[in-house]
Scaffold this active site. Structure first.
Site, PDB file in Angstrom:
ATOM      1  CE  LYS A 143      21.476  20.375 -15.465  1.00  0.00           C
ATOM      2  NZ  LYS A 143      22.657  19.568 -14.707  1.00  0.00           N
ATOM      3  CD  GLN A 178      23.208  16.433 -12.387  1.00  0.00           C
ATOM      4  OE1 GLN A 178      22.720  17.102 -13.521  1.00  0.00           O
ATOM      5  NE2 GLN A 178      23.496  17.400 -11.316  1.00  0.00           N
ATOM      6  CG  ASP A 214      28.400  20.782 -16.694  1.00  0.00           C
ATOM      7  OD1 ASP A 214      27.655  21.684 -16.521  1.00  0.00           O
ATOM      8  OD2 ASP A 214      28.134  19.757 -16.147  1.00  0.00           O
TER       9      ASP A 214
END
Ligand code: NAP
Length: 292
Positions: free
Chosen positions: A53, A97, A120
């Site tokens: 990322k 994460q 997200d």
């Protein structure tokens, strides 16, 4: 005839080229899209996702803040960091994460991210809007799967789609997007899970079969209808002493055998994975546009 391989890397790179232009335009108007990434602990798979990322942000010219915290980090410390990023005007999107260490309540952390920065697409507000068909950040892997189907000219409307897996991050949201009254939707969707009976009978009826299970090569060739489109979301590490790192990655589908049954199929790696990161970049750029 062997299936056509859906090249996720290629499709992702095409989408990223378009994003690059949008980033340049935003920068010209004084806005650099920014992503905040938080990693807690040392999980090797999570570390590699986070570094992918970071790389994607660099390649697109995005601003990124990457914070790596020890596994012992308390929930309160993590929530405080989320608050700091919520209030940081240079950050348009926040990604924590997953999975988080067991002592941290994941739902609490996700709900702390303000919906305006929920790139997200995991916040209940984003999920609710998605289900209602309202404009919102869509979760990255499910959105990436829809984009893969559209870019590969797969007719989703009216298709019988079977999704195996009902997680909050893949199975349920992708089923929902496929059901939506929008492009890449209007399918007839069946969702299977660990309590489903006679799963092979159901998967064999699928025009489009999506496997999001997390079990190496669970979907065997006899579970696939001739000519079906197969999307393999699974990423599983299996021991392989012939590899330098001691393992290789395999999907949830028995790939070689499925090649002979399917009309189109995604490989692992190089299928869904690159799309997930690309849709994260897409959401971050769109969030920066909202800031504008
Ligand atoms: P998850 O949360 O573990 O969910 C797995 C789902 O599979 C559950 O709904 C489970 O059913 C179902 N399942 C497990 N065993 C089954 C069986 N024997 N028969 C039928 N269904 C079964 O996993 P996830 O987060 O959705 O991830 C799935 C896979 O996709 C993993 O390999 C993950 O690494 C991969 N993934 C890849 C990407 C990417 O970008 N490529 C992104 C996210 C995830 P129950 O609900 O009944 O337990």
């Amino acid at each position: 005839m062997a299936a056509q391989i859906i090249d996720g890397k290629l499709i992702a790179s095409e989408i990223r080229e378009d994003l690059k232009k949008e980033v340049l335009e935003l920068k010209a108007s004084g806005i650099t899209p920014g992503l905040g990434v938080i990693l807690v602990g040392e999980d090797p798979a999570s570390r590699s996702y986070v570094s992918a990322k970071e790389k994607a942000c660099d390649n697109l010219g995005l601003y990124s803040e990457n914070v790596k915290l020890p596994a012992e980090t308390t929930e309160e410390e993590l929530l405080a960091l989320v608050d700091t990023m919520n209030n940081n005007s240079k950050i348009d999107g926040i990604l924590v994460q997953l999975p988080l260490p067991k002592h941290i309540d994941t739902d609490r952390v996700i709900m702390r991210i303000i919906p305006e920065k929920d790139v997200d697409g995991f916040h209940p507000q984003s999920i609710g809007k998605m289900i209602m068909g309202k404009d919102t950040f869509l979760p990255c892997t499910p959105h990436g799967i829809i984009k893969l189907l559209l870019h590969s000219n797969v007719k989703v409307e009216g298709a019988n789609v079977v999704v195996v897996g009902r997680s909050n991050i893949v199975g349920k949201p992708v089923a929902n997007l496929l059901l939506s009254k929008s492009e890449g939707g209007n399918a007839t969707v069946t969702v299977c899970h660990s309590r489903t009976k006679n799963i092979a009978e159901i998967t064999r009826r699928a025009d489009i079969l999506i496997a999001a299970i997390g079990k190496p090569e669970f979907i065997t060739a006899d579970m696939i209808k001739d000519g079906a489109v197969v999307i393999d979301v699974g990423v599983n590490r299996v021991d392989d002493s012939t590899k330098k790192r001691g393992y290789r990655l395999v999907g949830d589908v028995e790939y070689k055998a499925a090649l002979e049954k399917a009309s189109k199929i995604t490989p692992v790696p190089g299928g869904v994975g690159p799309m997930t990161i690309t849709m994260l970049m897409y959401n971050t750029v769109n969030s920066a546009k909202n800031r504008k």
